[in-house]
Motif scaffolding. Structure first.
Motif, PDB file in Angstrom:
ATOM      1  N   UNK A 271       2.633  10.756   8.886  1.00 57.09           N
ATOM      2  CA  UNK A 271       1.816  10.015   7.929  1.00 57.09           C
ATOM      3  C   UNK A 271       2.717   9.318   6.916  1.00 57.09           C
ATOM      4  N   UNK A 272       2.573   8.015   6.772  1.00 60.04           N
ATOM      5  CA  UNK A 272       3.460   7.246   5.914  1.00 60.04           C
ATOM      6  C   UNK A 272       2.680   6.377   4.932  1.00 60.04           C
ATOM      7  N   UNK A 273       3.235   6.254   3.729  1.00 54.32           N
ATOM      8  CA  UNK A 273       2.676   5.342   2.732  1.00 54.32           C
ATOM      9  C   UNK A 273       3.310   3.973   2.969  1.00 54.32           C
ATOM     10  N   UNK A 274       2.538   3.085   3.546  1.00 54.66           N
ATOM     11  CA  UNK A 274       3.038   1.753   3.890  1.00 54.66           C
ATOM     12  C   UNK A 274       2.429   0.730   2.933  1.00 54.66           C
ATOM     13  N   UNK A 275       3.251   0.220   2.030  1.00 58.91           N
ATOM     14  CA  UNK A 275       2.799  -0.783   1.059  1.00 58.91           C
ATOM     15  C   UNK A 275       1.546  -0.328   0.306  1.00 58.91           C
ATOM     16  N   UNK A 276       1.521   0.971  -0.049  1.00 62.72           N
ATOM     17  CA  UNK A 276       0.424   1.487  -0.855  1.00 62.72           C
ATOM     18  C   UNK A 276      -0.747   2.074  -0.094  1.00 62.72           C
ATOM     19  N   UNK A 277      -0.731   1.950   1.243  1.00 65.70           N
ATOM     20  CA  UNK A 277      -1.816   2.510   2.058  1.00 65.70           C
ATOM     21  C   UNK A 277      -1.235   3.502   3.064  1.00 65.70           C
ATOM     22  N   UNK A 278      -1.956   4.615   3.284  1.00 65.59           N
ATOM     23  CA  UNK A 278      -1.465   5.630   4.210  1.00 65.59           C
ATOM     24  C   UNK A 278      -1.821   5.259   5.649  1.00 65.59           C
ATOM     25  N   UNK A 279      -0.819   5.362   6.516  1.00 64.82           N
ATOM     26  CA  UNK A 279      -1.000   5.063   7.931  1.00 64.82           C
ATOM     27  C   UNK A 279      -0.429   6.205   8.762  1.00 64.82           C
TER      28      UNK A 279
END
Length: 208
Positions: A48-56
């Motif tokens: 789970x990664x925070x990509x540009x402010x959104x979790x993906x």
């Protein structure tokens, strides 16, 4: 062997990052240790990664490809050292630390896909001198450990919410234990209740 590595696995509150810092510090103080060091925190290998402010959340295939790229990097560096030929371990040896890696993958995608793929990646890690340290905590310190990370976030939580978080932590730990038995990477379970990071770092490096 020109390469050795440590993989830190465990739940978010088990102390992986604290122990990673302690290992880095101790290894850097050893004048006989390797000059070449690679340390990758969980942001380079987690599901789970925070990509540009959104979790993906990565798919199983994408996460496996991500882990494979990290292992291939280590293999290429080690192949270069082997190609250069025998020399002092300090100058041509390679030391690496990975946070959240193969066990995290196994737990996150349990029951999905072909297990031989992660098994193959683990075989490569073992050949690259990897040892896995599964960090765990005891049930009696679970609530304290969870709340200590961001105390303000738990100020308005109900007892039921806290209890659910504790149960999730313990369930995840148990899943990590189960998958460690299936893994091709040698694994040692380490209890971190005392938060004695420097002592644990010394113990780990002495075993490498």
């Amino acid at each position: 062997m020109n390469i050795r590595g440590i993989i830190l696995e465990g739940y978010s509150n088990a102390g992986k990052t604290s122990l990673l810092r302690a290992i880095k510090k101790l290894q850097s103080q050893d004048e006989t240790a390797e000059n070449s060091v690679i340390v990758l925190g969980e942001h380079y290998s987690q599901v789970l990664n925070n990509v540009q402010g959104s979790y993906e959340r990565l798919s199983r295939e994408d996460h496996l490809q991500l882990l494979r790229s990290r292992v291939d990097m280590l293999k290429q560096l080690n192949d270069w050292a082997v190609y250069l030929g025998p020399h002092a371990r300090k100058s041509r040896g390679l030391f690496y630390v990975l946070e959240r890696f193969h066990l995290n993958h196994r737990v996150a995608y349990a029951g999905e896909g072909n297990a031989s793929e992660i098994a193959g990646l683990e075989a490569d890690l073992a050949a690259l001198g990897a040892k896995c340290m599964l960090l765990t905590i005891s049930p009696e310190v679970t609530e304290e450990r969870i709340k200590s990370r961001v105390p303000s976030a738990w100020a308005d939580k109900s007892e039921a919410e806290v209890r659910q978080a504790c149960e999730e932590l313990l369930q995840t730990q148990e899943q990590c234990r189960i998958h460690a038995q299936l893994s091709g990477v040698p694994t040692v379970e380490i209890n971190t209740d005392r938060k004695n990071w420097d002592e644990l770092a010394r113990l780990i490096l002495d075993q490498m």
